[in-house]
Scaffold this motif. Structure first.
Motif, PDB file in Angstrom:
ATOM      1  N   LYS A 113      69.228  11.261 -73.667  1.00 55.13           N
ATOM      2  CA  LYS A 113      68.744  12.215 -74.662  1.00 55.13           C
ATOM      3  C   LYS A 113      67.279  11.940 -74.969  1.00 55.13           C
ATOM      4  N   ASN A 114      66.639  12.940 -75.585  1.00 49.54           N
ATOM      5  CA  ASN A 114      65.274  12.740 -76.054  1.00 49.54           C
ATOM      6  C   ASN A 114      65.295  11.897 -77.316  1.00 49.54           C
ATOM      7  N   ASN A 115      64.343  10.975 -77.436  1.00 46.25           N
ATOM      8  CA  ASN A 115      64.230  10.132 -78.619  1.00 46.25           C
ATOM      9  C   ASN A 115      62.956  10.524 -79.354  1.00 46.25           C
ATOM     10  N   HIS A 116      63.101  11.085 -80.551  1.00 49.45           N
ATOM     11  CA  HIS A 116      61.937  11.622 -81.258  1.00 49.45           C
ATOM     12  C   HIS A 116      61.104  10.538 -81.930  1.00 49.45           C
ATOM     13  N   ASN A 117      61.494   9.261 -81.772  1.00 50.85           N
ATOM     14  CA  ASN A 117      60.668   8.184 -82.299  1.00 50.85           C
ATOM     15  C   ASN A 117      59.567   7.780 -81.328  1.00 50.85           C
ATOM     16  N   TYR A 118      59.572   8.348 -80.127  1.00 46.88           N
ATOM     17  CA  TYR A 118      58.517   8.032 -79.178  1.00 46.88           C
ATOM     18  C   TYR A 118      57.245   8.761 -79.610  1.00 46.88           C
ATOM     19  N   CYS A 119      56.105   8.197 -79.227  1.00 49.64           N
ATOM     20  CA  CYS A 119      54.829   8.732 -79.690  1.00 49.64           C
ATOM     21  C   CYS A 119      54.365   9.917 -78.858  1.00 49.64           C
ATOM     22  N   PHE A 120      53.576  10.788 -79.496  1.00 44.61           N
ATOM     23  CA  PHE A 120      52.915  11.901 -78.849  1.00 44.61           C
ATOM     24  C   PHE A 120      53.919  12.828 -78.154  1.00 44.61           C
ATOM     25  N   ASP A 121      53.488  13.484 -77.082  1.00 40.47           N
ATOM     26  CA  ASP A 121      54.317  14.496 -76.450  1.00 40.47           C
ATOM     27  C   ASP A 121      55.164  13.871 -75.342  1.00 40.47           C
ATOM     28  N   THR A 122      56.397  13.479 -75.697  1.00 43.16           N
ATOM     29  CA  THR A 122      57.273  12.874 -74.696  1.00 43.16           C
ATOM     30  C   THR A 122      58.017  13.935 -73.891  1.00 43.16           C
ATOM     31  N   GLN A 123      57.722  15.206 -74.150  1.00 44.70           N
ATOM     32  CA  GLN A 123      58.394  16.279 -73.426  1.00 44.70           C
ATOM     33  C   GLN A 123      57.847  16.440 -72.005  1.00 44.70           C
ATOM     34  N   SER A 124      56.585  16.119 -71.782  1.00 44.48           N
ATOM     35  CA  SER A 124      55.953  16.358 -70.489  1.00 44.48           C
ATOM     36  C   SER A 124      56.008  15.095 -69.627  1.00 44.48           C
ATOM     37  N   GLY A 125      56.512  15.246 -68.391  1.00 45.83           N
ATOM     38  CA  GLY A 125      56.660  14.107 -67.504  1.00 45.83           C
ATOM     39  C   GLY A 125      55.375  13.746 -66.787  1.00 45.83           C
ATOM     40  N   ILE A 126      55.328  12.519 -66.240  1.00 40.02           N
ATOM     41  CA  ILE A 126      54.181  12.063 -65.466  1.00 40.02           C
ATOM     42  C   ILE A 126      54.627  11.807 -64.029  1.00 40.02           C
ATOM     43  N   ALA A 127      53.724  12.052 -63.082  1.00 39.41           N
ATOM     44  CA  ALA A 127      54.062  11.981 -61.661  1.00 39.41           C
ATOM     45  C   ALA A 127      53.638  10.650 -61.050  1.00 39.41           C
ATOM     46  N   LEU A 128      54.548  10.058 -60.267  1.00 37.23           N
ATOM     47  CA  LEU A 128      54.273   8.836 -59.512  1.00 37.23           C
ATOM     48  C   LEU A 128      55.335   8.699 -58.426  1.00 37.23           C
ATOM     49  N   ASN A 129      54.911   8.289 -57.231  1.00 39.15           N
ATOM     50  CA  ASN A 129      55.846   8.048 -56.126  1.00 39.15           C
ATOM     51  C   ASN A 129      56.774   9.236 -55.874  1.00 39.15           C
ATOM     52  N   ASP A 130      56.200  10.441 -55.854  1.00 42.49           N
ATOM     53  CA  ASP A 130      56.950  11.670 -55.583  1.00 42.49           C
ATOM     54  C   ASP A 130      58.096  11.878 -56.566  1.00 42.49           C
ATOM     55  N   SER A 131      57.906  11.440 -57.819  1.00 44.72           N
ATOM     56  CA  SER A 131      58.911  11.624 -58.869  1.00 44.72           C
ATOM     57  C   SER A 131      58.203  11.925 -60.189  1.00 44.72           C
ATOM     58  N   ILE A 132      58.919  12.608 -61.091  1.00 47.69           N
ATOM     59  CA  ILE A 132      58.423  12.895 -62.433  1.00 47.69           C
ATOM     60  C   ILE A 132      59.193  12.006 -63.415  1.00 47.69           C
ATOM     61  N   HIS A 133      58.469  11.362 -64.347  1.00 43.24           N
ATOM     62  CA  HIS A 133      59.065  10.353 -65.215  1.00 43.24           C
ATOM     63  C   HIS A 133      58.955  10.741 -66.693  1.00 43.24           C
ATOM     64  N   TRP A 134      60.010  10.396 -67.459  1.00 45.25           N
ATOM     65  CA  TRP A 134      60.030  10.587 -68.907  1.00 45.25           C
ATOM     66  C   TRP A 134      60.658   9.358 -69.574  1.00 45.25           C
ATOM     67  N   LEU A 135      60.383   9.193 -70.848  1.00 38.86           N
ATOM     68  CA  LEU A 135      61.019   8.153 -71.646  1.00 38.86           C
ATOM     69  C   LEU A 135      62.178   8.777 -72.406  1.00 38.86           C
ATOM     70  N   ALA A 136      63.347   8.132 -72.370  1.00 36.93           N
ATOM     71  CA  ALA A 136      64.543   8.708 -72.995  1.00 36.93           C
ATOM     72  C   ALA A 136      65.462   7.604 -73.484  1.00 36.93           C
ATOM     73  N   SER A 137      66.537   8.018 -74.154  1.00 41.52           N
ATOM     74  CA  SER A 137      67.525   7.083 -74.682  1.00 41.52           C
ATOM     75  C   SER A 137      68.905   7.474 -74.170  1.00 41.52           C
ATOM     76  N   CYS A 138      69.689   6.471 -73.768  1.00 40.13           N
ATOM     77  CA  CYS A 138      71.053   6.701 -73.303  1.00 40.13           C
ATOM     78  C   CYS A 138      72.022   6.184 -74.367  1.00 40.13           C
ATOM     79  N   PRO A 139      72.578   7.064 -75.197  1.00 39.82           N
ATOM     80  CA  PRO A 139      73.395   6.640 -76.330  1.00 39.82           C
ATOM     81  C   PRO A 139      74.858   6.364 -76.004  1.00 39.82           C
ATOM     82  N   ASP A 140      75.310   6.722 -74.811  1.00 36.92           N
ATOM     83  CA  ASP A 140      76.734   6.593 -74.489  1.00 36.92           C
ATOM     84  C   ASP A 140      77.117   5.179 -74.056  1.00 36.92           C
ATOM     85  N   THR A 141      76.611   4.205 -74.791  1.00 40.69           N
ATOM     86  CA  THR A 141      76.944   2.805 -74.569  1.00 40.69           C
ATOM     87  C   THR A 141      77.196   2.161 -75.926  1.00 40.69           C
ATOM     88  N   ASP A 142      77.707   0.924 -75.940  1.00 39.19           N
ATOM     89  CA  ASP A 142      77.943   0.236 -77.210  1.00 39.19           C
ATOM     90  C   ASP A 142      76.654   0.128 -78.012  1.00 39.19           C
TER      91      ASP A 142
END
Length: 233
Positions: A52-81
């Motif tokens: 999921k998106n984590n709104h505590n991250y700074c600035f515009d975390t909606q737009s991904g960055i490109a590296l090694n033929d992939s687009i990257h974002w910062l996110a949180s996976c809550p479906d764990t303990d």
């Protein structure tokens, strides 16, 4: 909309626009991309993707960055303990989503990712006096993360410093998200400050790096139109 990104697939000479949607009434993610070459939207199988998106991250975390033929974002996976912060990425060649772990025990609140020196970096702004920059020295290897620089914001004359890119000499250029640019060396020492816009505080601006080209974009038709959709598993 949850995440978005734009990147180039060298294996097919195609540009892709990626959307990851998440509605408030549906916990499932919906992933699709638009192929400029095929002039078509395609859906990606997202049944195993729960981040999921984590709104505590700074600035515009909606737009991904490109590296090694992939687009990257910062996110949180809550479906764990214990919810785990990760970097998620869309592989432009394989057309699928994968995860990249952050440094062990790393809390990503008030953080964002960027590319510096052709390496994936995460910037942690945990206070108003300094930021930490962590670099992943070997792509996808968690133990290769290392804290490379601590930048003193007090010396830069800005309330916040968000790295954008690095120069050939290793200097880091960043902005404050509003009206100024600053540059520091690879040790975090302040070198230069420039104000580029005289607007009022609160008007957010986004700065990106790009590579110029004289080549035309590949496209099936001159005018893009709504195309058919297909599922990629």
């Amino acid at each position: 909309m949850f995440l978005q990104g734009f990147g180039y697939d060298p294996s097919t000479n195609d540009y892709l626009l990626i959307h990851v949607f998440q509605s408030l009434d549906n916990p499932a993610n919906y992933i699709e991309f638009f192929s400029l070459k095929e002039n078509m939207w395609k859906e990606v199988d997202a049944t195993s993707f729960t981040c999921k998106n984590n709104h505590n991250y700074c600035f515009d975390t909606q737009s991904g960055i490109a590296l090694n033929d992939s687009i990257h974002w910062l996110a949180s996976c809550p479906d764990t303990d214990i919810p785990i912060d990760v970097i998620i990425a869309f592989d432009l060649r394989k057309r699928n989503i994968f995860q990249i772990p952050l440094p062990p025990n790393f809390e990503a609140d008030f953080s964002h990712i960027c590319i510096l020196g052709e390496l994936l970096n995460i910037v942690k702004g945990y206070n108003f006096h300094s930021i930490e920059i962590w670099a992943m020295q070997k792509y996808k290897v968690q133990l290769s993360w290392s804290k490379t620089i601590v930048v003193s914001i007090d010396d830069i004359q800005m309330l916040y410093f968000s790295p954008i890119c690095s120069t050939k000499s290793g200097d880091i250029v960043g902005d404050n998200g509003y009206d100024a640019l600053a540059k520091c060396d690879n040790k975090g020492k302040f070198k230069e400050f420039r104000r580029y816009f005289g607007g009022q505080f609160g008007l957010h601006t986004t700065m990106l790096t790009y590579t110029e080209t004289l080549l035309s974009l590949p496209c099936a038709n001159e005018q893009a139109a709504e195309g058919t959709r297909s599922i990629i598993s």
